[in-house]
Motif scaffolding. Structure first.
Motif, short mmCIF file in Angstrom:
data_model
loop_
_atom_site.label_atom_id
_atom_site.label_comp_id
_atom_site.label_asym_id
_atom_site.label_seq_id
_atom_site.Cartn_x
_atom_site.Cartn_y
_atom_site.Cartn_z
N LEU A 309 -19.35 -7.62 -1.23
CA LEU A 309 -18.68 -6.32 -1.28
C LEU A 309 -17.75 -6.16 -0.08
CD1 LEU A 309 -18.36 -3.40 -2.43
CD2 LEU A 309 -20.28 -2.77 -0.93
N ASN A 310 -16.50 -5.75 -0.36
CA ASN A 310 -15.56 -5.40 0.69
C ASN A 310 -15.18 -3.94 0.51
OD1 ASN A 310 -12.58 -5.01 1.74
ND2 ASN A 310 -13.37 -6.81 2.79
N ILE A 311 -15.35 -3.15 1.56
CA ILE A 311 -15.05 -1.73 1.48
C ILE A 311 -14.16 -1.34 2.64
CG2 ILE A 311 -17.15 -1.08 2.73
CD1 ILE A 311 -17.26 1.41 0.88
N GLY A 312 -13.14 -0.51 2.36
CA GLY A 312 -12.19 -0.15 3.41
C GLY A 312 -11.55 1.19 3.16
N LEU A 313 -10.89 1.69 4.20
CA LEU A 313 -10.19 2.97 4.15
C LEU A 313 -8.70 2.71 4.33
CD1 LEU A 313 -10.49 6.04 3.95
CD2 LEU A 313 -10.64 6.09 6.46
N HIS A 314 -7.95 3.09 3.31
CA HIS A 314 -6.51 2.85 3.29
C HIS A 314 -5.80 4.16 3.69
CE1 HIS A 314 -2.55 1.67 1.97
NE2 HIS A 314 -2.99 0.50 1.59
N LEU A 315 -5.12 4.15 4.86
CA LEU A 315 -4.45 5.34 5.37
C LEU A 315 -2.96 5.04 5.54
CD1 LEU A 315 -6.99 6.15 8.24
CD2 LEU A 315 -6.91 7.23 5.99
N GLY A 316 -2.10 6.01 5.14
CA GLY A 316 -0.68 5.77 5.27
C GLY A 316 0.14 7.04 5.29
N PHE A 317 1.44 6.89 5.62
CA PHE A 317 2.33 8.04 5.68
C PHE A 317 3.77 7.59 5.48
CE2 PHE A 317 3.08 6.29 9.79
CZ PHE A 317 4.34 6.76 10.19
N THR A 318 4.61 8.51 5.04
CA THR A 318 6.07 8.36 5.07
C THR A 318 6.65 9.66 5.59
OG1 THR A 318 6.47 9.18 2.82
CG2 THR A 318 6.02 6.83 3.07
N ASP A 319 7.79 9.57 6.29
CA ASP A 319 8.39 10.76 6.89
C ASP A 319 9.90 10.58 6.99
OD1 ASP A 319 7.96 13.37 8.48
OD2 ASP A 319 9.18 12.16 9.83
N GLY A 320 10.64 11.66 6.82
CA GLY A 320 12.08 11.64 7.02
C GLY A 320 12.86 10.89 5.97
N GLY A 321 12.29 10.75 4.79
CA GLY A 321 13.00 10.05 3.72
C GLY A 321 12.69 8.57 3.61
N PHE A 322 11.76 8.07 4.43
CA PHE A 322 11.38 6.65 4.34
C PHE A 322 10.74 6.37 2.98
CE2 PHE A 322 8.53 3.09 4.71
CZ PHE A 322 9.22 2.18 5.51
N VAL A 323 11.16 5.28 2.35
CA VAL A 323 10.60 4.86 1.07
C VAL A 323 10.11 3.43 1.21
CG1 VAL A 323 11.06 4.47 -1.38
CG2 VAL A 323 12.19 6.36 -0.20
N PRO A 324 8.82 3.16 0.98
CA PRO A 324 8.33 1.77 1.05
C PRO A 324 8.81 0.99 -0.17
CG PRO A 324 6.57 3.23 0.34
CD PRO A 324 7.74 4.11 0.69
N ASP A 325 8.51 -0.28 -0.18
CA ASP A 325 8.87 -1.10 -1.33
C ASP A 325 8.23 -0.54 -2.60
OD1 ASP A 325 10.00 -3.94 -2.14
OD2 ASP A 325 8.09 -3.64 -3.18
N ARG A 326 8.94 -0.62 -3.70
CA ARG A 326 8.47 -0.03 -4.95
C ARG A 326 7.15 -0.62 -5.42
NH1 ARG A 326 12.78 -0.02 -9.62
NH2 ARG A 326 10.89 0.53 -10.72
N ALA A 327 6.88 -1.86 -5.09
CA ALA A 327 5.66 -2.51 -5.57
C ALA A 327 4.43 -2.08 -4.78
CB ALA A 327 5.81 -4.03 -5.51
N TYR A 328 4.62 -1.39 -3.67
CA TYR A 328 3.50 -1.01 -2.82
C TYR A 328 2.74 0.18 -3.42
CZ TYR A 328 0.97 1.04 1.06
OH TYR A 328 0.00 1.58 1.85
N GLY A 329 1.41 0.16 -3.33
CA GLY A 329 0.63 1.31 -3.75
C GLY A 329 -0.66 0.93 -4.45
N PHE A 330 -1.14 1.87 -5.27
CA PHE A 330 -2.42 1.71 -5.94
C PHE A 330 -2.18 1.43 -7.43
CE2 PHE A 330 -2.82 4.32 -2.17
CZ PHE A 330 -3.85 3.71 -1.50
N VAL A 331 -2.76 2.22 -8.32
CA VAL A 331 -2.56 2.00 -9.75
C VAL A 331 -1.58 3.02 -10.32
CG1 VAL A 331 -3.67 2.00 -12.02
CG2 VAL A 331 -4.78 0.88 -10.08
N MET A 332 -1.84 4.31 -10.13
CA MET A 332 -0.94 5.34 -10.65
C MET A 332 -0.13 6.02 -9.54
SD MET A 332 -3.23 6.97 -13.71
CE MET A 332 -1.82 7.75 -14.51
N LEU A 333 -0.58 5.93 -8.32
CA LEU A 333 0.20 6.33 -7.16
C LEU A 333 0.75 5.07 -6.52
CD1 LEU A 333 -2.11 9.06 -5.57
CD2 LEU A 333 0.06 9.44 -6.74
N GLY A 334 2.01 4.82 -6.70
CA GLY A 334 2.58 3.58 -6.19
C GLY A 334 2.61 2.52 -7.26
#
Length: 455
Positions: A309-334
């Protein structure tokens, strides 16, 4: 143009400095590898307004697509090589009368090339690559990096290897001359050019750090459109600095991966899959990239391994119009690899904060289950055109998103070596702060099956 010439000369100078013998023993010939993918997905009905009117393009969607890619690499006796990647189909099935052409969104065909470059090893320390390529710089290799992932480029790239350090200076033509929608001028150097360097250091077998720093110049002419709905300040030249830092490491059972990116205000969204034109129509913003604010974004994922078992906490942010790569994210968010059932692209429509509990369990050698429980809070841009644009900003459903919960799971089954099937499903509950369309906060459900083959 002088900057480009200087950068190109610097690349060649590095090659000359480290070159000791231009002839290397290599097995000449051609090697063909590739991969294939078939996806089948379902998405529940699109959101409706308070009057029961449909806002989206469909009530529900069940569909399928497929893709086959071939990688062909030819190597000369001296070690130089040429590489090409051919993509076939990659479109929704069901329109058999037009499958032979005119259906693909990129170039009106269903067979095209997205890589075509040559590599010249001047020594075992320096290799120069030139041509059309797709570049990824980040902690996860080719697996959905946050900042610079699978970006299509054409230009020159150096590969400098010094012990455990790799340096990649680059110069890339992003837009060649001016295209104002009526005439195309390919004979003047009013181009959009990106240059900089990526550095990656492997500190030991468990820890890797890296980063990139670059500058994009844009000498394309600003083209004012016709009609009363154009805004002169929308036609900006997209130039400025960009950079990122990343780390990936493991210490015993504890692991961590993270990345931080920054983009000049006029470059927010530059790492998306869109070509950036300074032209458009009176009903669509021409400039898909840029804002008035410097963009910041990042994530960190500490995780802990307990047996299988691997368990983790995924924390992130965007600010000021920053957009990460489109492929980044989870299943329905990102996006990730389930882009067909993604409901909202992270970083669009506002400034984002998200936290996700991610747990993966290796059931056996052939079966792996991953679960996500994610909450995202969005400081939405509630007025059309007010705030950073970026890809997708201002579209239906997205500019008004205030928060959302996602509960999702991905089951990976290895059929045989090189053949995997993935079963993904997600439930998304959004909340809208404001909407001109008075959208109801209806939940969405989606599921996807994906078969992948590598050969």
């Amino acid at each position: 143009m002088k900057k480009v010439l200087l950068t190109g000369a610097a690349l060649m100078l590095v090659g000359g400095m480290v070159s000791t013998d231009a002839s290397y023993a290599a097995e000449p010939g051609v090697k063909i590898t590739g991969d294939a993918r078939v996806r089948l997905w379902y998405m529940s009905e699109e959101y409706k307004d308070n009057f029961g009117n449909k806002v989206g393009e469909y009530d529900s969607d069940t569909s399928m697509d497929s893709r086959v890619r071939l990688n062909i690499k030819g190597t000369a006796a001296g070690g130089s090589y040429a590489a090409v990647r051919i993509r076939m189909m990659e479109n929704v099935m069901g329109d058999g009368d037009t499958d032979g052409g005119s259906i693909h969104r990129n170039n009106n065909d269903n067979i095209w090339v997205d890589k075509a470059y040559v590599g010249i090893p001047f020594s075992d320390m320096f290799t120069l690559e030139a041509g059309k390529n797709r570049q990824t710089y980040g902690p996860l290799g080719a697996t959905y990096n946050f900042f610079y992932d699978d970006v299509h480029v054409t230009g020159l790239r150096g590969i400098v290897k010094l012990d455990n350090v790799e340096i990649n200076p680059f110069v890339e033509w992003m837009e060649e001359a001016q295209n104002d929608g009526t005439t195309t001028d390919k004979n003047q150097d009013n181009d959009e050019i990106r240059f900089g360097a990526h550095v990656k250091a492997k500190l030991n077998k468990d820890w890797t750090v890296g980063g990139m720093l670059g500058y994009q110049s844009d000498e394309r002419d600003e083209v004012a459109g016709a009609g009363p709905f154009f805004y002169e300040d929308e036609f900006v030249n997209n130039e400025g600095f960009f950079g990122s830092l990343y780390v990936k490491g493991q210490s015993g059972q504890f692991g961590i991966v993270g990345e931080l990116g920054i983009t000049d205000g006029d470059l927010n969204g530059f790492n998306s899959w869109y070509n950036d034109s300074v032209t458009g129509s009176a009903t669509q913003y021409a400039d898909l990239i840029g804002s008035d604010d410097t963009g910041f974004g990042g994530y960190i994922f500490p995780n802990y391994q307990i047996d299988k078992l691997n368990i983790g906490l995924h924390l992130g942010f965007t600010d000021g119009g920053f957009v990460p790569d489109r492929a980044y994210g989870f299943v329905m968010l990102g996006g990730t690899d389930n882009s067909k059932i993604t409901k909202y692209a992270i970083g669009t429509g506002g400034d984002w904060l998200w936290a996700g509990l991610v747990a993966s369990y290796q059931i056996n050698e052939s079966l792996k289950l991953t679960g996500n429980f994610v909450y995202a809070d969005v400081d939405a841009w509630t007025e059309y055109g007010d705030g950073p644009k970026g890809a997708w900003a201002g579209e239906l459903n997205e500019e008004a998103l205030d928060s959302a919960w996602e509960l999702s799971a991905v089951l990976q089954y290895t059929i045989s070596k090189g053949a995997d099937v993935y079963f993904s499903a997600g439930y998304l509950k959004p909340d809208f702060e404001y909407s001109n369309y008075m959208l109801e906060d209806d939940a969405a459900f989606a599921a996807l099956t994906r078969f992948e083959l590598k050969f």
